[in-house]
Write a protein that holds these residues in place. Structure first.
Motif, PDB file in Angstrom:
ATOM      1  N   THR A  57       0.830  -1.095  -0.173  1.00 12.72           N
ATOM      2  CA  THR A  57       0.037   0.131  -0.140  1.00 12.72           C
ATOM      3  C   THR A  57       0.871   1.325   0.021  1.00 12.72           C
ATOM      4  O   THR A  57       0.393   2.204  -0.913  1.00 12.72           O
ATOM      5  CB  THR A  57      -0.772   0.202   1.340  1.00 12.72           C
ATOM      6  OG1 THR A  57      -1.794  -1.086   0.900  1.00 12.72           O
ATOM      7  CG2 THR A  57      -1.682   1.266   1.294  1.00 12.72           C
TER       8      THR A  57
ATOM      9  N   GLN B 263      -7.582   0.197  -0.550  1.00 17.06           N
ATOM     10  CA  GLN B 263      -8.041  -1.001   0.398  1.00 17.06           C
ATOM     11  C   GLN B 263      -9.260  -0.749   1.185  1.00 17.06           C
ATOM     12  O   GLN B 263     -10.060  -1.683   1.425  1.00 17.06           O
ATOM     13  CB  GLN B 263      -6.803  -1.152   1.421  1.00 17.06           C
ATOM     14  CG  GLN B 263      -6.707  -2.429   1.892  1.00 17.06           C
ATOM     15  CD  GLN B 263      -5.304  -2.856   2.430  1.00 17.06           C
ATOM     16  OE1 GLN B 263      -4.426  -2.024   2.244  1.00 17.06           O
ATOM     17  NE2 GLN B 263      -5.108  -3.968   2.882  1.00 17.06           N
TER      18      GLN B 263
ATOM     19  N   ASP C 264      -5.876  -1.932  -4.835  1.00 11.23           N
ATOM     20  CA  ASP C 264      -5.562  -2.177  -3.592  1.00 11.23           C
ATOM     21  C   ASP C 264      -6.294  -3.504  -2.956  1.00 11.23           C
ATOM     22  O   ASP C 264      -7.242  -2.848  -2.317  1.00 11.23           O
ATOM     23  CB  ASP C 264      -5.024  -1.415  -2.932  1.00 11.23           C
ATOM     24  CG  ASP C 264      -4.204  -1.789  -1.562  1.00 11.23           C
ATOM     25  OD1 ASP C 264      -3.656  -2.812  -1.377  1.00 11.23           O
ATOM     26  OD2 ASP C 264      -3.360  -0.800  -0.995  1.00 11.23           O
ATOM     27  N   GLU C 265      -5.984  -4.744  -3.000  1.00  8.64           N
ATOM     28  CA  GLU C 265      -6.861  -5.711  -2.408  1.00  8.64           C
ATOM     29  C   GLU C 265      -8.239  -5.541  -2.722  1.00  8.64           C
ATOM     30  O   GLU C 265      -9.030  -5.454  -1.785  1.00  8.64           O
ATOM     31  CB  GLU C 265      -6.520  -5.786  -0.897  1.00  8.64           C
ATOM     32  CG  GLU C 265      -5.165  -6.317  -0.668  1.00  8.64           C
ATOM     33  CD  GLU C 265      -4.983  -6.456   1.072  1.00  8.64           C
ATOM     34  OE1 GLU C 265      -6.054  -7.221   1.552  1.00  8.64           O
ATOM     35  OE2 GLU C 265      -4.134  -6.423   1.389  1.00  8.64           O
TER      36      GLU C 265
HETATM   37 MG   LIG Z   1      -2.098  -2.685   2.159  1.00  6.28          MG
END
Ligand SMILES: [Mg+2]
Ligand SMILES: Nc1ncnc2c1ncn2[C@@H]1O[C@H](COP(=O)(O)OP(=O)(O)OP(=O)(O)O)[C@@H](O)[C@H]1O
Lengths: 310, 530
Positions: free
Chosen positions: B61, B103, B182-183
């Protein structure tokens, strides 16, 4: 009790109710901008006092009420800016810094009053302007369309503020910054700058609110002449669920009850004085307890913004 | 057709210039006590999906936040189409054609979809909002990329999968040529993951450059063209996806071979420790989220509760924790009726709770790691002596737990908000399990957690079962449920559709039940509505 509900008395109550609502409208709408962006400024009352003093003093010295109004706006803006520096840049606890600002305004306005004036002096404030045509409507013309410019301004501010908050990109940014500053930040919105603007604007409007007392409604300056009106203005923001029209509803309700209470006294109705004075405040607390929609509260209210939290 | 779409002028179908190549060279980023990125090289090209893999706290991240202008690198360069960039804010990155799906979603719940998209942009009508025009464009884009969402809905009304589509639309609307995700799959159901992948493949075909971050190896293998693995802030290696496999990637991530299968002894069933009787719990929008649920969890067993997200699992867990009022029915904890008891009473009876929303419900994010570790037991020895806190004992125990549970943190005094997502989860686990609970409610215990930590958490849960804890494991991850549970209950629209034996349950059987087909039911879907 009978003579309370005659037509002239009812019209009188409406007339004074509208006038009384004026300072609350300026101060609350200003605070609504501040709170919608996620900051709360408890110093409104202090700013109002400084606005009332500077409006009165400059208006008296220059003999021009407009200079007085401008001075009140300027002083309000500066105090708002001070609040912004402390709460936005320095990220201080907002409740405390707001109370500090209140004490500062209260103290400084009293000091300046003692240094510059010998006693309570009065001034001839803004005069009523009768609106052509509308002002000639029987009964209503006198009550609604024969006020001074600051009263009209207060009521025009409501649709204007509502327009800015809900119909412009700037208003959208204000609300986003108050609800989720992280999200606004990731879209490249400068969170701190938006908050500087709203907090300064709120200060300026609080300055006008103060001036509306000293050069348009009461037309004199006295120490602590607001006696806590700024705090009621903050309560009205909650009452109105952070929306200008709701705030206006609250301001009118409060002011009409207040006007009624004043007329009770004027007419010598047999009603304990202390209770009469308490009435509008008790009403406000009651209405607040019933009406507040917590869901409408800006999520980030009172929380300083720092990038990098997730 | 594709040659026509790609065009020769280097433009995307959205009209935006393509980013032929983005390179990050020698990126270094330090936080107090942490070297989050240590000379990282990373690049992505138009038409490619480049996966970034790494354990919790590896620095994924952080690396991407620099590409998006949220942090500034301490050293290193970012080049786009060979030109060096200096991003001072996300605005600069957006202008350069970069978009990021975070995220944790970055949406304003009280605003509509269109308002969220328009936020911060210049209006074509000057000081007046042009939401109708934005809406038209949003509809076009959502048509083009199969991103179904009602533009007029408020974001708080949307399911997680829909919210993510809004995030992608936001980026596309701003003309993103390079999209960082991000994820993105951490919170999606399997079906939603399929839909997302279809969209991503199409974007890649159209010439977008995509960076895909995930912990889930099978997803990375399914969607990416290239994989780069980060560990402790450094690049461990980079592979074309075709030439690698799960075992190799897992080893690169964790730095040691990882067990993907657990050994389990048969359950030693004890007494019923948690009994739920005809429980009815209200949801956020007035409806009943949990309808007449009855379950029993014995000492020494793991009861898995499976189901697609939003079928009442969260509300059930909150009711069991004492965080949500019960409308009717009873909860018996170790034989005592706790239906209307506050959380403290349940904790005192030996219940532990690992919440789904770990940042909100599981920790106080401004508090330090040590303070968070003793939240529930601060009033007991050894942490307190009469009215005073015993700081030495607190630090000592905290240090031991942080070591034992492998929580990555500069020190036990670091505020929890600075930890990575997976490490916060380990921290909660350390706190809850070290209390030796009689009953453990674990809600999505490994969501967003990397495989090394997942393995670790699973081992700890099995250990607790061995030690006689009654465990209710609530999870949307079928692999996890099947690997750990002695019995599996499936929840659908607030009801228990059926309970099956854990070791022998098949994924197909569970999948059908999750879609609302009752155990042993026929092939048609049975709509369960009251
Ligand atoms: Mg992360
Ligand atoms: N704002 C911050 N302040 C201090 N430390 C931070 C900050 N952000 C991240 N860190 C630290 O930097 C390291 C890398 O964190 P990062 O969030 O990049 O990890 P990640 O690979 O994304 O992990 P996850 O898979 O858990 O999301 C971690 O040790 C984290 O604690």
């Amino acid at each position: 009790m009978n003579d309370l509900f005659t037509i002239p008395v009812i019209l009188g109550i409406i007339y004074s109710g509208l006038r009384l609502a004026t300072p609350y409208l300026y101060a609350s709408i200003g605070e609504a901008f501040v709170q919608n962006s996620g900051v709360y400024n408890l110093g409104v009352d202090g700013i109002m006092l400084m606005g009332a003093f500077s409006g009165f003093y400059v208006g008296m010295k220059t003999g021009n009420l407009w200079w007085g109004l401008l001075a009140a706006m300027g002083v309000g803006l500066l105090m708002g800016l001070l609040m912004a520096v402390v709460s936005v840049t320095l990220k201080a606890e907002q409740g405390i810094s707001g109370i500090g600002l209140y004490m500062f305004g209260l103290g400084l306005s009293s000091l300046l009053f003692k240094k510059t004036m010998t006693g309570v002096e009065s001034i001839s404030g803004f005069q009523p302007v009768r609106i052509p045509l509308l002002g000639n409507i029987p009964y209503l013309g006198d009550v609604l369309f024969n006020h001074n410019l600051l009263v009209y301004g207060a009521f025009l501010l409501v649709p204007l503020a509502s327009f800015i908050l809900y119909k412009t990109p700037f208003g959208l940014m204000i609300r986003a910054v108050g609800q989720n500053p992280q999200a606004a930040d990731t879209l490249g919105i400068n969170v701190d700058r938006i908050r500087y603007i709203t907090v300064s604007l709120g200060g300026m409007l609080a300055g006008i609110a103060g001036a509306s007392l000293s050069i348009s409604l009461i037309n004199l300056f006295q120490e602590n002449m607001t006696s806590g009106m700024g705090f009621i203005a903050i309560a009205l923001v909650y009452f109105g669920s952070w929306r200008p029209w709701g705030i206006m509803g609250g301001a009118l309700l409060f002011s009409f009850v207040n006007a009624l209470q004043l007329w009770l006294q004027v007419l010598g109705v047999n009603f304990p004085y202390d209770f009469a004075v308490m009435l509008p405040y008790a009403m406000t607390i009651l209405a607040l307890a019933i009406s507040v929609r917590r869901a409408a509260m800006p999520d980030a209210l009172g929380k300083p913004f720092e990038r990098g939290e997730f | 057709m594709s040659t026509q779409v790609l065009g020769l002028d280097g433009r995307l179908p959205t009209g935006q210039m393509r980013i032929e190549e983005m390179r990050m060279i020698g990126i270094v980023k330090r936080f107090p006590g942490v070297l989050a990125n240590d000379h990282v090289d990373f690049d992505v090209r138009a038409g490619e999906i480049h996966a970034l893999l790494g354990e919790n706290g590896a620095g994924k991240t952080t690396l991407m936040r620099q590409l998006y202008g949220l942090y500034r690198p301490d050293a290193g360069k970012i080049l786009i189409n060979g030109v060096e960039q200096h991003f001072n804010s996300p605005q600069d990155a957006i202008r350069a054609g970069i978009g990021m799906i975070h995220q944790h979603f970055m949406l304003v719940p009280s605003l509509t979809v269109v308002e969220n998209v328009a936020l911060g942009l210049k209006s074509s009508r000057g000081v007046l909002l042009d939401l109708d025009r934005v809406e038209k464009r949003v509809r076009e884009l959502s048509e083009q990329y199969g991103l179904k969402v009602d533009p007029k809905a408020y974001v708080w009304q949307l399911a997680v999968g829909e919210q993510q589509r809004v995030e992608i639309l936001k980026a596309l609307y701003r003309g993103a040529a390079l999209l960082i995700l991000d994820e993105p799959t951490a919170v999606l159901t399997p079906q939603e993951v399929e839909d997302l992948f279809r969209t991503l493949r199409q974007m890649a075909r159209d010439g977008h450059a995509l960076i895909f971050i995930s912990h889930k190896l099978h997803e990375v293998l399914a969607i990416s063209d290239r994989v780069t693995v980060l560990r402790d802030g450094r690049v461990v290696g980079s592979r074309p996806t075709k030439e690698t496999n799960k075992v190799e990637l897992a080893q690169m991530m964790v730095g040691r071979p990882v067990i993907l299968q657990y050994e389990r002894s048969p359950a030693q069933l004890g007494e019923v420790q948690l009994a739920i009787e005809n429980l009815v719990v209200g949801g956020d929008r007035g409806q009943d989220a949990v309808r007449n649920v009855s379950l029993e969890v014995h000492a020494g067993e793991i009861l898995g509760l499976a189901g697609v997200s939003g079928n009442g699992q969260r509300e059930l867990a909150e009711a069991l924790a004492g965080l949500r009022p019960v409308k009717s029915g009873r909860i018996l904890l170790c034989g005592k009726d706790v239906t209307h008891e506050p959380p403290g009473a349940r904790i005192a009876l030996g219940q532990s709770y690992i919440p789904e929303e770990r940042l909100r419900d599981g920790t106080i994010k401004e508090f330090s790691v040590a303070d968070n570790l003793i939240l529930e037991d601060h009033h007991k020895p050894p942490f307190s002596r009469q009215i005073f806190l015993n700081f030495n004992a607190i630090r000592e125990v905290s240090k031991r737990l942080v070591n034992e549970y492998n929580v990555k943190t500069p020190s036990v005094d670091t505020p929890v908000k600075n930890l990575s997502g997976g490490n916060i989860q380990k921290l909660i686990l350390a706190r809850e399990l070290s209390r030796r609970p009689k009953v453990l409610i674990a809600s999505q215990p490994t969501r967003g957690v990397d495989i090394g930590a997942t393995e670790y958490i699973h081992q700890r849960l099995l250990e607790q079962r061995q030690a006689g804890t009654a465990i209710l494991l609530i999870s949307e991850d079928l692999d996890e449920i099947r690997a750990l549970s002695d019995r599996i209950a499936v929840m659908y629209e607030g009801e228990i559709v059926g309970i099956v034996d854990g070791p022998s349950a098949t994924a197909e059987q569970l999948g059908l039940m999750m879609a609302g087909v009752r155990e042993g039911g026929q092939h048609h879907l049975e709509k369960i509505r009251l």
